[in-house]
Design a protein around this motif. Structure first.
Motif, PDB file in Angstrom:
ATOM      1  N   SER A 142       0.988  -1.077   0.189  1.00 22.39           N
ATOM      2  CA  SER A 142      -0.029  -0.100   0.051  1.00 22.39           C
ATOM      3  C   SER A 142       0.938   1.102   0.015  1.00 22.39           C
ATOM      4  O   SER A 142       2.121   1.103   0.132  1.00 22.39           O
ATOM      5  CB  SER A 142      -0.553   0.092   1.368  1.00 22.39           C
ATOM      6  N   SER A 143       0.273   2.562  -0.370  1.00 18.97           N
ATOM      7  CA  SER A 143       1.120   3.653  -0.411  1.00 18.97           C
ATOM      8  C   SER A 143       1.681   3.836   1.095  1.00 18.97           C
ATOM      9  O   SER A 143       2.835   4.574   1.266  1.00 18.97           O
ATOM     10  CB  SER A 143       0.168   4.784  -0.573  1.00 18.97           C
ATOM     11  N   PHE A 144       1.002   3.495   2.232  1.00 27.21           N
ATOM     12  CA  PHE A 144       1.571   3.688   3.631  1.00 27.21           C
ATOM     13  C   PHE A 144       2.880   2.724   3.673  1.00 27.21           C
ATOM     14  O   PHE A 144       4.055   3.076   3.995  1.00 27.21           O
ATOM     15  CB  PHE A 144       0.552   3.257   4.697  1.00 27.21           C
ATOM     16  N   GLU A 145       2.547   1.490   3.305  1.00 21.83           N
ATOM     17  CA  GLU A 145       3.598   0.498   3.448  1.00 21.83           C
ATOM     18  C   GLU A 145       4.870   0.932   2.516  1.00 21.83           C
ATOM     19  O   GLU A 145       6.061   0.743   2.974  1.00 21.83           O
ATOM     20  CB  GLU A 145       3.347  -0.796   3.019  1.00 21.83           C
ATOM     21  N   GLN A 146       4.688   1.400   1.438  1.00 20.75           N
ATOM     22  CA  GLN A 146       5.730   2.056   0.385  1.00 20.75           C
ATOM     23  C   GLN A 146       6.399   3.179   1.300  1.00 20.75           C
ATOM     24  O   GLN A 146       7.959   3.517   1.096  1.00 20.75           O
ATOM     25  CB  GLN A 146       5.195   2.201  -0.841  1.00 20.75           C
ATOM     26  N   ALA A 147       5.710   4.183   1.609  1.00 24.67           N
ATOM     27  CA  ALA A 147       6.251   5.455   2.344  1.00 24.67           C
ATOM     28  C   ALA A 147       7.129   4.753   3.784  1.00 24.67           C
ATOM     29  O   ALA A 147       8.408   5.484   3.773  1.00 24.67           O
ATOM     30  CB  ALA A 147       5.200   6.186   2.928  1.00 24.67           C
ATOM     31  N   VAL A 148       6.753   3.774   4.472  1.00 24.73           N
ATOM     32  CA  VAL A 148       7.571   3.578   5.660  1.00 24.73           C
ATOM     33  C   VAL A 148       8.852   2.671   5.019  1.00 24.73           C
ATOM     34  O   VAL A 148       9.946   2.896   5.457  1.00 24.73           O
ATOM     35  CB  VAL A 148       6.559   2.450   6.080  1.00 24.73           C
ATOM     36  N   ALA A 149       8.632   2.106   4.031  1.00 24.49           N
ATOM     37  CA  ALA A 149       9.837   1.092   3.191  1.00 24.49           C
ATOM     38  C   ALA A 149      10.905   2.302   2.778  1.00 24.49           C
ATOM     39  O   ALA A 149      12.088   2.092   3.151  1.00 24.49           O
ATOM     40  CB  ALA A 149       9.505   0.320   2.192  1.00 24.49           C
ATOM     41  N   GLU A 150      10.370   3.397   2.168  1.00 26.15           N
ATOM     42  CA  GLU A 150      11.374   4.409   1.858  1.00 26.15           C
ATOM     43  C   GLU A 150      12.297   5.088   3.038  1.00 26.15           C
ATOM     44  O   GLU A 150      13.330   5.720   2.627  1.00 26.15           O
ATOM     45  CB  GLU A 150      10.582   5.416   0.759  1.00 26.15           C
ATOM     46  N   ALA A 151      11.353   4.790   4.159  1.00 29.81           N
ATOM     47  CA  ALA A 151      12.125   5.523   5.177  1.00 29.81           C
ATOM     48  C   ALA A 151      13.287   4.667   5.954  1.00 29.81           C
ATOM     49  O   ALA A 151      13.780   4.929   6.826  1.00 29.81           O
ATOM     50  CB  ALA A 151      10.935   5.963   6.277  1.00 29.81           C
ATOM     51  N   GLY A 152      13.287   3.398   5.456  1.00 25.21           N
ATOM     52  CA  GLY A 152      14.054   2.136   6.150  1.00 25.21           C
ATOM     53  C   GLY A 152      13.571   1.433   7.061  1.00 25.21           C
ATOM     54  O   GLY A 152      14.064   0.800   7.722  1.00 25.21           O
TER      55      GLY A 152
END
Length: 373
Positions: A223-233
């Motif tokens: 999801s967009s939330f999971e992608q954003a968190v992944a980009e933060a490491g």
């Protein structure tokens, strides 16, 4: 990775499981109508939400597809509409293979009460047969399923082949779940997989053939939330888009335990975040996690850290820096315990955070905030 129905059926066909003729709109199957139109979404119970409809011909199908494309299924729109030939249904059966993590083996599931109301079927209507991972699927498993379902003759022979094919698919494709609901028995006694639900182990993707369209499927993307968190490491897992609380936790094990406790307290969890190695990567990195949390819009954020080797006061300073970068909105509670936790809690308290040493009082405070339940 959860496959969409049409992707699962492509796998079924690869392993010799009979499926109806079908095509993704605007294509239609090479058969006369009527057709059944199915929204391709990863959520369940689509039939009760208008995600399965019927059309007599291509013209009627076009109008129905336009209506279906505007529907929302738990916040998700249809990735496509699958057009399939209608079947002459005599019986609907439920058949599946799943990984039983308690028994640590596959389990074969069967019920004579297949269809959209399978969740409401009595528990004793479902046959569960554990399969020894060393011995594999045996003839007595198939015979037991046939007896339970009351099928014999030509239908029984076809059912046996479907069970064998499902088991072969599960092993070869590293599937965690292969489900047919319903497996249709037609008026002439033939069996056809009218639906397909397949969940594949992401960690085994390197050793299996690609599934057509899977890389483009919304069901295979975070999801967009999971992608954003992944980009933060960090690692984010979305639980319920309608939830109220996001838990940000200092480790995978603590994350699972925190989720269990929040759910046991009947709190509505939006998502959980495992900071993992980024827990002490700096306030700027933590700030990116906070940005993802803020964008998700929870009514409460629960930060739960239990530091065995790292210093709690260092984490507290990073939380303060991250809060300056992306201020968490709504209620913010912090449970901080471990080395130098007294200093860390004091720093956070001075900045206005609602701080706790023990998990119990923190959960109780969340529970008492009735507007979050």
């Amino acid at each position: 990775m959860d496959l969409l129905e049409y992707q699962g059926k492509k796998l079924f066909a690869r392993y010799g499981i009979p499926i109806p003729k079908g095509a993704l709109w605007p294509e239609v199957p090479e058969c006369a109508g009527p057709f059944v139109l199915k929204a391709q979404v990863a959520t369940g119970k689509r039939g009760k939400r208008g995600g399965i409809r019927f059309a007599d011909d291509r013209g009627a199908a076009g109008q129905t597809v336009q209506e279906m494309e505007s529907l929302s299924f738990e916040g998700e729109t249809a990735a496509a509409v699958y057009v399939e030939q209608c079947l002459d249904i005599d019986r609907e059966i439920y058949l599946a293979l799943a990984i039983d993590r308690d028994r640590r083996c596959p389990v074969l599931l069967a019920s004579a009460e297949g269809g959209i109301d399978i969740e409401e079927a009595p528990a004793d209507s479902l046959l569960r047969l554990p399969i020894d991972s060393f011995l594999g699927l045996r003839g007595f498993h198939i015979a037991a399923v046939a007896r339970w379902l009351g099928v014999e003759g030509q239908t029984g022979e076809q059912l046996a082949e479907v069970v064998k094919a499902l088991y072969s698919l599960m092993l070869s494709e590293d599937a965690e779940l292969v489900e047919i609901n319903p497996l249709v028995v037609s008026a002439d006694g033939n069996v056809v997989a009218a639906d397909a639900k397949v969940s594949l182990d992401d960690n085994a993707a390197f050793r299996r053939l690609p599934v057509e369209g899977a890389s483009e499927s919304s069901a295979s993307r975070p999801s967009s939330f999971e992608q954003a968190v992944a980009e933060a490491g960090a690692v984010g897992i979305e639980i319920d888009p309608d939830g109220d609380i996001i838990a940000v936790v200092s480790g995978a094990g603590l994350m699972m335990a925190t989720l269990d406790i929040l759910c046991e307290a009947k709190l509505h969890v939006r998502a959980v975040v495992d900071l993992g190695g980024s827990v002490l990567a700096g306030g700027e990195v933590l700030g990116k996690v906070f940005q993802a949390v803020v964008a998700a819009g929870p009514r409460a954020t629960f930060l739960n850290a239990y530091m065995h080797t790292a210093l709690c006061d260092e984490l507290a300073r990073m939380m303060i820096e991250a809060q300056d970068i992306a201020p968490l909105e709504g209620r913010v509670l912090v449970r901080l315990k471990g080395r130098n936790s007294d200093v860390g809690r004091s720093l956070l308290s001075d900045q206005g955070f609602d701080v706790f040493e023990d998990l119990g009082p923190a959960i109780e405070t969340l529970t008492q905030a009735r507007e979050l339940v």
